[in-house]
Design a protein around this motif. Structure first.
Motif, mmCIF file in Angstrom:
data_model
loop_
_atom_site.group_PDB
_atom_site.id
_atom_site.type_symbol
_atom_site.label_atom_id
_atom_site.label_comp_id
_atom_site.label_asym_id
_atom_site.label_seq_id
_atom_site.Cartn_x
_atom_site.Cartn_y
_atom_site.Cartn_z
ATOM 1 N N UNK A 92 0.803 -1.207 0.008
ATOM 2 C CA UNK A 92 0.079 -0.067 -0.156
ATOM 3 C C UNK A 92 0.847 1.268 -0.170
ATOM 4 N N UNK A 93 1.858 1.100 0.938
ATOM 5 C CA UNK A 93 2.721 2.456 1.049
ATOM 6 C C UNK A 93 3.466 2.547 -0.360
ATOM 7 N N UNK A 94 4.006 1.366 -1.113
ATOM 8 C CA UNK A 94 4.838 1.380 -2.467
ATOM 9 C C UNK A 94 3.764 2.185 -3.482
ATOM 10 N N UNK A 95 2.603 1.677 -3.390
ATOM 11 C CA UNK A 95 1.639 2.097 -4.644
ATOM 12 C C UNK A 95 1.643 3.619 -4.082
ATOM 13 N N UNK A 96 1.376 4.049 -2.774
ATOM 14 C CA UNK A 96 1.403 5.706 -2.713
ATOM 15 C C UNK A 96 2.427 6.487 -3.001
ATOM 16 N N UNK A 97 3.779 5.863 -3.001
ATOM 17 C CA UNK A 97 5.061 6.412 -3.563
ATOM 18 C C UNK A 97 4.905 6.472 -5.150
ATOM 19 N N UNK A 98 4.735 5.510 -5.740
ATOM 20 C CA UNK A 98 4.514 5.646 -7.228
ATOM 21 C C UNK A 98 3.663 6.517 -7.633
ATOM 22 N N UNK A 99 2.280 6.570 -7.004
ATOM 23 C CA UNK A 99 1.516 7.668 -7.331
ATOM 24 C C UNK A 99 2.018 9.018 -7.269
ATOM 25 N N UNK A 100 2.739 9.021 -5.941
ATOM 26 C CA UNK A 100 3.116 10.466 -5.819
ATOM 27 C C UNK A 100 4.177 10.861 -6.795
ATOM 28 N N UNK A 101 5.184 9.979 -7.071
ATOM 29 C CA UNK A 101 6.034 10.164 -8.294
ATOM 30 C C UNK A 101 5.441 10.508 -9.448
ATOM 31 N N UNK A 102 4.513 9.692 -9.973
ATOM 32 C CA UNK A 102 3.795 9.959 -11.027
ATOM 33 C C UNK A 102 3.143 11.302 -11.286
ATOM 34 N N UNK A 103 2.485 11.574 -10.250
ATOM 35 C CA UNK A 103 1.974 13.250 -9.802
ATOM 36 C C UNK A 103 3.109 14.219 -10.074
ATOM 37 N N UNK A 104 4.195 13.861 -9.523
ATOM 38 C CA UNK A 104 5.106 14.976 -9.724
ATOM 39 C C UNK A 104 6.040 14.916 -11.297
ATOM 40 N N UNK A 105 5.877 13.657 -11.849
ATOM 41 C CA UNK A 105 6.444 13.513 -13.178
ATOM 42 C C UNK A 105 5.301 14.229 -14.118
ATOM 43 N N UNK A 106 4.271 14.054 -13.960
ATOM 44 C CA UNK A 106 3.188 14.519 -14.969
ATOM 45 C C UNK A 106 2.684 15.926 -14.551
ATOM 46 N N UNK A 107 2.929 16.358 -13.307
ATOM 47 C CA UNK A 107 2.483 17.517 -12.879
ATOM 48 C C UNK A 107 0.821 17.587 -12.835
ATOM 49 N N UNK A 108 0.393 16.635 -12.515
ATOM 50 C CA UNK A 108 -1.100 16.552 -12.281
ATOM 51 C C UNK A 108 -1.213 15.065 -11.545
ATOM 52 N N UNK A 130 11.564 2.332 9.478
ATOM 53 C CA UNK A 130 12.438 2.538 8.309
ATOM 54 C C UNK A 130 12.479 1.502 7.301
ATOM 55 N N UNK A 131 12.672 0.117 8.007
ATOM 56 C CA UNK A 131 12.794 -1.000 7.174
ATOM 57 C C UNK A 131 11.331 -1.165 6.215
ATOM 58 N N UNK A 132 10.292 -0.868 6.755
ATOM 59 C CA UNK A 132 8.921 -0.754 6.228
ATOM 60 C C UNK A 132 9.098 0.097 4.937
ATOM 61 N N UNK A 133 9.536 1.240 5.088
ATOM 62 C CA UNK A 133 9.730 2.625 4.115
ATOM 63 C C UNK A 133 10.559 2.025 3.164
ATOM 64 N N UNK A 134 11.751 1.298 3.467
ATOM 65 C CA UNK A 134 12.756 0.869 2.595
ATOM 66 C C UNK A 134 12.191 -0.078 1.412
ATOM 67 N N UNK A 135 11.406 -1.199 2.237
ATOM 68 C CA UNK A 135 10.700 -2.169 1.362
ATOM 69 C C UNK A 135 9.669 -1.734 0.427
ATOM 70 N N UNK A 136 8.931 -0.664 0.786
ATOM 71 C CA UNK A 136 8.251 0.004 0.042
ATOM 72 C C UNK A 136 8.601 0.768 -1.083
ATOM 73 N N UNK A 137 9.849 1.644 -0.757
ATOM 74 C CA UNK A 137 10.623 1.878 -1.781
ATOM 75 C C UNK A 137 11.106 1.326 -2.762
ATOM 76 N N UNK A 138 11.889 0.089 -2.617
ATOM 77 C CA UNK A 138 12.362 -0.888 -3.620
ATOM 78 C C UNK A 138 11.403 -1.404 -4.138
ATOM 79 N N UNK A 139 10.182 -1.670 -3.701
ATOM 80 C CA UNK A 139 9.100 -2.133 -4.486
ATOM 81 C C UNK A 139 8.462 -1.334 -5.815
#
Length: 319
Positions: free
Chosen positions: A60-76, A233-242
């Protein structure tokens, strides 16, 4: 450059090589980090609901990170097209729900080094799926030879130092099922990314899959133990790597043949074994001759399939 000409960028050989190796390094580090996460959060590894809850929180955290990245990349704000929601659901079912339910349960019941080698079998499943299910490639005798080498490595890693065959459904069996789910997911990503933005596809499949795992885990009585800074921290890293690895792989799969990306996954079991040995202290198993030979067979099989098999196919086409 990436946003204007993504296909030209992601098909460059050095981009494919560096990108795929980064994915494998991240995935390799997941083997010991997940086991550490179990300890930090006091997850009862005999409780399937607790394992699903832990996995669901991560993705769930990984999905949120990807969506945030996509919003920044697309600027929307990015969101899948309504007509593609079923595609997101299919990828989520195989990539997140099925694969990681099998992976987390399997990893809890087998050694990290052994699991990393068994997980390398997913490369062969990916190629077989591309040939017989999605029919994006042709199956050849060269690829068959590579599969035999790979299966030889999988059998060898199960023999153990005393050549006693050690295999359990919840351990080694579920790790193999995880690789099979991943292979099917890769095929769907290759096809579906033509109809939906890759970042949106990756982000929302993680989010939907993670939420499903959390709901099922909680409903079945799954719990966490202690929550501390190290665990977070470990949970955030696991989310980030995914988030990072799967999104990057998604772009590579979109613009390249599946086999071209799969060849680099030969390093995945190596990185997993090395990280498990260094972090979990499983050095004896890593340095044993049967484990090293198993790794060699797995990597040799992947190399034969993707190098000589594709060369032969191209030669036939040109002739």
């Amino acid at each position: 450059m990436i946003t204007k000409e993504p296909e030209k960028f992601f098909t460059k050989n050095y981009v494919v090589c560096v990108g795929a190796i980064i994915c494998c390094i991240l995935w390799g580090s997941a083997f010991p980090c997940v086991k550490i996460g179990y300890k930090l959060f006091e997850v009862n590894t005999d409780s399937v609901p607790s394992l699903m809850l832990f996995a669901g929180t991560r993705f769930s955290l990984a999905g949120i990170l990807v969506i945030i990245f996509g919003c920044i990349l697309k600027r929307k704000f990015i969101v899948p097209k309504p007509k593609n929601l079923w595609r997101v659901g299919v990828v989520s079912l195989f990539q997140t729900v099925a694969q990681y339910t099998f992976f987390y349960i399997g990893l809890a019941h087998t050694a990290g080094v052994k699991a990393s080698v068994l997980n390398g079998l997913g490369v062969f499943f990916t190629i077989l799926a591309a040939c017989f299910i999605f029919r994006t490639e042709k199956f050849t005798l060269v690829k068959l030879a590579g599969c035999i080498l790979g299966f030889g490595g999988v059998v060898l890693i199960n023999l153990g130092g005393d050549f006693s065959f050690s295999f359990t459904l919840l351990g080694e069996g579920f790790v193999i099922f995880s690789g099979l789910s991943s292979a099917i997911a890769a095929g769907f990503v290759k096809i579906f990314s033509k109809h939906e933005d890759t970042t949106a596809l990756c982000g929302y499949q993680f989010l939907f899959g993670g939420i499903i795992l959390v709901i099922v885990g909680l409903a079945a009585g799954g719990t966490f133990g202690g929550v501390n800074a190290g665990g977070i921290f470990m949970l955030l890293y696991l989310a980030f790597l995914s988030a990072c690895a799967f999104t990057l792989q998604g772009f590579l799969l979109r613009y390249n043949p599946v086999s071209k990306i799969a060849v680099f996954k030969s390093t995945n079991p190596i990185f997993g074994a090395v990280f498990s040995a260094l972090i979990l202290g499983e050095k004896d198993q890593l340095l044993s001759w049967f484990t090293l030979l198993a790794l060699l067979l797995v990597c040799a099989g992947i190399f034969v399939i993707n190098k000589f098999g594709e060369r032969r196919l191209k030669f036939r086409k040109s002739g």
